[in-house]
Design a protein around this motif. Structure first.
Motif, short mmCIF file in Angstrom:
data_model
loop_
_atom_site.label_atom_id
_atom_site.label_comp_id
_atom_site.label_asym_id
_atom_site.label_seq_id
_atom_site.Cartn_x
_atom_site.Cartn_y
_atom_site.Cartn_z
N GLY A 19 0.82 -1.20 0.00
CA GLY A 19 0.00 0.00 0.00
C GLY A 19 0.86 1.25 0.00
O GLY A 19 2.04 1.24 -0.35
N ALA A 20 0.24 2.36 0.42
CA ALA A 20 0.91 3.66 0.41
C ALA A 20 1.69 3.86 1.70
O ALA A 20 1.24 4.51 2.62
N ALA A 21 2.88 3.25 1.76
CA ALA A 21 3.68 3.36 2.98
C ALA A 21 4.65 4.54 2.86
O ALA A 21 5.18 4.81 1.80
N CYS A 22 4.83 5.26 3.98
CA CYS A 22 5.86 6.30 4.02
C CYS A 22 7.22 5.68 4.32
O CYS A 22 8.24 6.11 3.81
N ASN A 23 7.21 4.67 5.18
CA ASN A 23 8.48 4.06 5.58
C ASN A 23 8.18 2.71 6.21
O ASN A 23 7.16 2.54 6.86
N VAL A 24 9.06 1.76 6.01
CA VAL A 24 8.96 0.45 6.67
C VAL A 24 10.34 0.13 7.23
O VAL A 24 11.32 0.13 6.50
N TYR A 34 5.35 -0.15 10.10
CA TYR A 34 4.82 0.33 8.82
C TYR A 34 4.24 1.72 9.07
O TYR A 34 3.28 1.88 9.81
N THR A 35 4.86 2.72 8.48
CA THR A 35 4.44 4.11 8.67
C THR A 35 3.61 4.54 7.48
O THR A 35 4.02 4.38 6.34
N ILE A 36 2.43 5.12 7.77
CA ILE A 36 1.50 5.47 6.70
C ILE A 36 0.79 6.77 7.06
O ILE A 36 0.56 7.06 8.24
N LYS A 37 0.44 7.54 6.07
CA LYS A 37 -0.24 8.81 6.26
C LYS A 37 -1.74 8.58 6.44
O LYS A 37 -2.33 7.75 5.75
N GLU A 38 -2.34 9.30 7.36
CA GLU A 38 -3.78 9.18 7.59
C GLU A 38 -4.53 9.50 6.31
O GLU A 38 -4.25 10.48 5.63
N GLY A 39 -5.50 8.63 5.97
CA GLY A 39 -6.27 8.80 4.75
C GLY A 39 -5.78 7.97 3.59
O GLY A 39 -6.50 7.79 2.60
N ASP A 40 -4.53 7.45 3.68
CA ASP A 40 -4.02 6.59 2.62
C ASP A 40 -4.57 5.17 2.78
O ASP A 40 -5.27 4.86 3.75
N LEU A 79 -4.91 -7.92 3.73
CA LEU A 79 -5.73 -7.02 4.54
C LEU A 79 -5.64 -5.63 3.92
O LEU A 79 -4.55 -5.08 3.76
N ARG A 80 -6.78 -5.06 3.59
CA ARG A 80 -6.83 -3.76 2.91
C ARG A 80 -7.77 -2.84 3.68
O ARG A 80 -8.91 -3.20 3.93
N ILE A 81 -7.28 -1.66 4.07
CA ILE A 81 -8.09 -0.67 4.77
C ILE A 81 -8.00 0.63 3.98
O ILE A 81 -6.94 1.26 3.92
N GLU A 82 -9.11 1.02 3.36
CA GLU A 82 -9.15 2.27 2.60
C GLU A 82 -9.27 3.44 3.57
O GLU A 82 -10.03 3.40 4.54
N GLY A 83 -8.53 4.51 3.29
CA GLY A 83 -8.64 5.73 4.09
C GLY A 83 -8.38 5.48 5.56
O GLY A 83 -9.21 5.78 6.41
N ILE A 84 -7.24 4.93 5.89
CA ILE A 84 -6.95 4.55 7.27
C ILE A 84 -6.97 5.78 8.18
O ILE A 84 -6.56 6.88 7.79
N GLN A 85 -7.50 5.59 9.39
CA GLN A 85 -7.60 6.66 10.38
C GLN A 85 -6.62 6.39 11.52
O GLN A 85 -6.16 5.26 11.72
#
Length: 977
Positions: A19-24, A34-40, A79-85
């Motif tokens: 997915g849209a990871a900023c950093n792993v 797994y670092t991810i931006k809110e909403g990705d 596992l897929r979560i759209e628009g993670i909060q």
């Protein structure tokens, strides 16, 4: 085909992300973060190994991905979560289990990054400094923000940065015990220059490309906190249907406060209208009751708040009680003794109800013999009572109790009680004959009856379960029936049991309650085990089928019958007290479905057995190492492996049918002959499927064969994957056909990423004048990697694609460092093409990138091949850097990347130029020589624009014009596209 004994390991799991990871990264505890931006979009994949194929289950702690995810597990490899909060961050667990050994569990911590808009509030204090006879005015600007990671704060006055070390009139500090992250700017003893615009800027240092955010406040000498007042009292009581208007007037505050309305509990009613400072409720109902809150905010001081309690009048369920003289323990009316009549109504507000008593229609007033109690302390709150002292014959009458609200349109309620020697007597409760036990079939309707056969007045009947922890079928602890008949619909076996019926303590005599019990008996057909069973056996062996009765109501069985394929099997009547059982010899003619039907007086249930000599299914093995082999003609083969489930359960397996299909069309159908060697439990069998087209995928179906029958087909998809062996270079080519892209990865320090694509996944609205139409091989299914130059990309944006790290332990050979050949195809078509650079990155104390190849600008519509040698001094990577040009027609693509040990073979073709007539150049031209004069052992080469020949008979190095005069051949220049 061959078989090998294999000790199959238990399930093994690994978590990867797509997915849209900023950093792993890995933390100190070797746990992946797994670092991810809110909403990705969060995409986690659990890559599992093990045989049989493990089942994957996702669970989570520390937060909730969603309500459903919190309550149930996710059974899926992805596992897929759209628009993670932010609340969905936490530790995710992947559990893989195949029933062999201990389940494999892996975890990954998801860290959701976010930055809210900061909130800036102003607080003022005025202190009396007595020694100097002046007042010191201090202002605190408090800036609060919610963020992850912690934010950095910057304060500005106007456009100037505020630095505490350079201004004695300010103090910047972090307060204790605050929610969120907070920084306070303290302005001590306000000065004229302190009246200005103040900006609080927060930053998370561009983590996940989260931009800085700020808020500005203008501080003036008129700045003051808000104050409000309401147009109504704190409590407002209205009738249903009335309109309510409440105004929250702002009396002070600068900047002008903003007024908002809210309600507790729940949101504002849908009919509510907010017009500025006024709240309007149209035609209120009891559901609109609650606390309405007015809040005024201008970020100065604390918000101003006022509450209004809105009560909507309601009145229902007026009841009465007749209480004989409790001091005499009496249950009847007797002359010369006291008698109490009580009246209660369910109302809102309860304390505003007015009760009025009448005797034979005339109002009752307090006297020596009649005492009115507005609120009887011996009864439930809000109950009014009329006590008759030392009852006389004159007190025998009809008494009425009326409940009402003063000045209200709510309809008043009234109840009449006739007091006479014949009108009041204790109730007698009775269950009709035969009604003590009520039997009903499951799914039917039942009626439980408990009647008041004597007594006046007759109270209602309250029903409950005798077991105190059980609720009534309606979900309530008690159910009231005015006639004593409890009606139950769609009865189930969990409703079976004893029910208690009691006289209610109201609408009758307030004496000891009468009660009785009724037993509900729910009848159902026999419950059998197994409901279904698959039975496999060899032909001509005895088979025993057993059908066990677990429960039955009534327990007595009435019939047991056996059927085969729907036909009744004639046999002696079995003993109804024994477990039903059928024994027979299995033959090819009596395979089929067997059914044992067991009956009682309610119904019939069945055990079903699928009896067959058909072999069990094959079980594909999914963890074959390097199953793909490259063949000539853009073809590949696949090493298909499987095991046989319980091979000894049925007749000997002599072979397998294999079908290979594409788009539901059979491409191959043949029998695999085991050549007399039967499958064994735990033995891995293999078959090589050949002549498959790169990069297509295929469906493979496999079924075992015995002498008498063929098993069911099992199916799987085989996909082409790069047979690239890492971490050492190999002779294979990476065409990016597999989603894992041969171990290549995106560099997280660049601006954007390379994209994997083929003809079928191209955007139909893409720019037509740039980018390849297909991969290098020309197939629509083939993939390649490219950079997309369209918006939001801008000139100079870079995308870096990294090869796997090649762990070269010994990089020196007999003649020095070992060379490696890097070759690839590139496509650079478009008027806005930027630059494609290729670097050698050698890992050491500090990684160093060295430029090895570069190309810029439009290079034509075709795929071009490039190659070069590298001699790394240690572990290395190849880095492809795509730089966006001046416009959107600048897509750059690469395909078929190869990194092999040894020098590039193409370099040796210069020696064969006399045969081919083609010389490879290191300039931007290609020269084709058509040689007309023979010479021996000549070597041709190019340096810039100079051609030279080395020969045993001739030593010369001249420019092109001189060389052309001496030898008769043509030189043709063509620009290298």
């Amino acid at each position: 085909m061959f078989g090998i004994m294999y000790d199959f390991p238990p399930a093994n799991a690994q978590i990867v992300h797509s997915g849209a990871a900023c950093n792993v990264k890995d933390d100190n505890m070797s746990e992946r973060i797994y670092t991810i931006k809110e909403g990705d979009t969060l995409v986690l994949q659990c890559i599992v190994k093990g045989h049989p194929r493990p089942q994957v289950r996702w669970t989570k702690t520390a937060g909730s991905a969603s309500d459903k995810f919190q309550e149930t597990s996710i059974y899926n490899e992805t596992l897929r979560i759209e628009g993670i909060q932010r609340v969905q961050g936490g530790r995710y667990y992947c559990k893989a289990d195949n029933g062999v050994g201990v389940a494999a569990i892996k975890s990954i911590r998801v860290d959701v990054q976010y930055l809210d808009i900061p909130v800036l509030t102003v607080h003022q204090t005025i202190s009396d400094v007595r020694g100097s006879y002046y007042q010191e005015k201090t202002v605190f600007l408090r800036c609060t923000v919610n963020s992850n990671p912690p934010a950095r704060f910057i304060w500005k006055r106007g456009d100037m940065l505020i630095e505490q070390s350079k201004d004695n009139g300010v103090d910047i500090y972090e307060p204790l015990y605050t929610q969120g992250e907070t920084k306070v700017l303290k302005l001590k003893n306000l000065r004229p220059k302190d009246f200005a615009d103040y900006t609080c800027q927060v930053s998370v240092r561009n983590v996940c490309n989260i931009k800085d955010k700020s808020v500005t406040f203008r501080l003036t000498n008129a700045t003051s906190p808000p104050m409000i007042r309401l147009s109504v009292n704190d409590t407002v009581v209205v009738d249903p249907g009335q309109d309510v208007r409440i105004t929250c007037e702002v009396t002070a505050g600068f900047p002008p406060p903003t007024v908002t309305w809210s309600r507790y509990p729940g949101p504002l009613p849908l009919s509510a209208q907010v017009r500025g400072e006024t709240l309007i409720l149209r035609a209120v109902t009891p559901a609109d009751a609650g606390f309405y809150n007015c809040t005024a905010v201008n970020n100065v001081g604390n918000p101003a708040r006022k509450n209004v309690n809105l009560i909507v009048r309601t009145m229902s369920n007026l009841t009465f009680q007749i209480t004989p003289d409790s001091n005499k323990d009496s249950e009847t009316i007797q002359m010369g003794r006291d008698l109490k009549l009580s009246c209660h109504v369910d109302a809102t507000p309860q304390d505003k109800v007015n009760y009025t008593w009448y005797k034979n229609g005339a109002p009752v007033f307090n006297s020596d013999s009649l005492i009115l109690l507005r609120s009887d302390p011996d009864m439930a709150p809000g109950t009014s009572s009329l006590e008759i002292v030392d009852m006389k014959f004159r007190d025998l009458a009809t008494y009425s109790c009326m409940a009402s609200f003063s000045g209200s349109t709510v309809r008043e309620l009234r109840v009449d009680v006739n007091i006479s020697q014949n009108s009041v007597s204790p109730p007698v409760l009775s269950v009709p004959p035969g009604g003590q036990v009520v039997s009903v079939r499951e799914g039917g309707n039942a009626e439980l009856v408990c009647l008041v056969v004597d007594g006046k007045p007759r109270p209602p009947i309250l029903w409950s379960r005798t077991e105190k922890d059980l609720l009534m079928p309606s979900g309530k602890p008690t159910v009231e029936t005015p006639d004593g008949r409890l009606r139950l619909k769609n009865v189930s076996r969990d409703m079976m049991g004893a029910y208690r019926c009691q006289t209610a303590p109201y609408n009758g005599l307030n004496i000891k309650r009468r009660e009785a019990q009724v037993q509900l008996n729910v009848q159902y057909p026999p419950i059998l085990d197994p409901v279904f069973q698959d039975v496999r056996s060899r032909n001509y062996q005895m088979v025993t089928l057993r059908c066990t009765v677990l429960r039955s109501n009534p327990p007595r069985l009435t019939d047991i019958r056996w059927f085969r394929n729907g036909d009744f099997i004639r046999m002696p009547m079995p003993d109804l007290k024994e477990t039903p059982e059928l024994k027979f010899k299995l033959e090819p003619t009596n395979n089929g479905s067997y059914e044992c039907r067991v009956s009682n007086t309610v119904g019939t249930s069945a055990c079903t057995f699928n009896v067959s000599a058909q072999p069990y299914n094959a079980e594909f093995y999914f963890d074959t190492p390097n199953p793909v082999r490259i063949l000539k003609g853009n073809n590949y083969s696949y090493n298909l492996q499987w095991t046989q489930k319980d091979p000894d359960a049925t007749d000997r397996i002599i072979g397998y049918w294999i079908n290979v299909r594409k788009n539901k069309q059979n491409l191959l159908s043949k029998q695999i002959d085991l050549k007399g060697k039967a499958p064994e439990k735990g033995v891995l069998m293999s078959y090589t499927v050949s002549d498959l087209k790169i990069p297509l995928s295929y469906e493979v179906r496999l079924a075992p064969i015995t002498t008498y029958s063929t098993g069911d087909y099992v199916s799987r998809i085989i996909q082409y994957s790069e047979p690239y062996t890492y971490p050492r270079p190999s002779d294979h080519v990476c065409g990016f056909e597999d989603e894992r892209i041969c171990g290549f990865s995106q560099d997280r320090s660049d601006i954007f990423d390379w994209t994997r694509q083929n003809h079928l996944t191209q955007n139909p609205k893409r720019s037509a004048n740039t980018g390849p139409d297909t991969d290098r091989s020309g197939t629509k299914e083939g993939y390649y990697m490219y950079i997309e130059a369209s918006r939001p990309r801008t000139q100079g944006d870079k995308a870096l694609l990294l090869s796997p790290l090649f762990n070269i332990t010994s990089s020196k050979g007999p003649k020095g460092r070992v060379p490696y050949c890097v070759s690839f195809y590139y496509h650079m078509k478009g008027k806005h093409i930027g630059t494609l650079n290729v670097y050698l990155r050698v890992r050491s104390i500090a990684s160093v990138d060295r430029a090895m190849w570069t190309k810029s600008g439009h290079q034509g519509p075709d795929w071009k091949k490039a190659f070069f040698d590298v001699t790394p001094s240690g572990p290395f990577q190849i880095v492809f850097e795509g730089i966006r040009g001046s416009g959107f027609e600048g897509d750059i693509a690469i395909d078929d990347v190869s990194i092999t040990r040894g020098e590039c073979k193409q370099q040796n073709t210069v020696a064969n130029a006399g045969k081919t007539g083609k010389i490879f150049c290191d300039f931007c031209v290609e020269i084709y020589l058509y040689i007309t004069k023979k010479h021996t052992k000549a070597t041709f080469g190019i340096r810039g624009l100079v051609i030279f020949i080395h020969s045993e008979k001739l030593q010369m190095r001249q420019a092109i014009p001189f060389f052309k005069k001496m030898y008769s051949f043509d030189i043709i220049f063509s620009r290298n596209k």
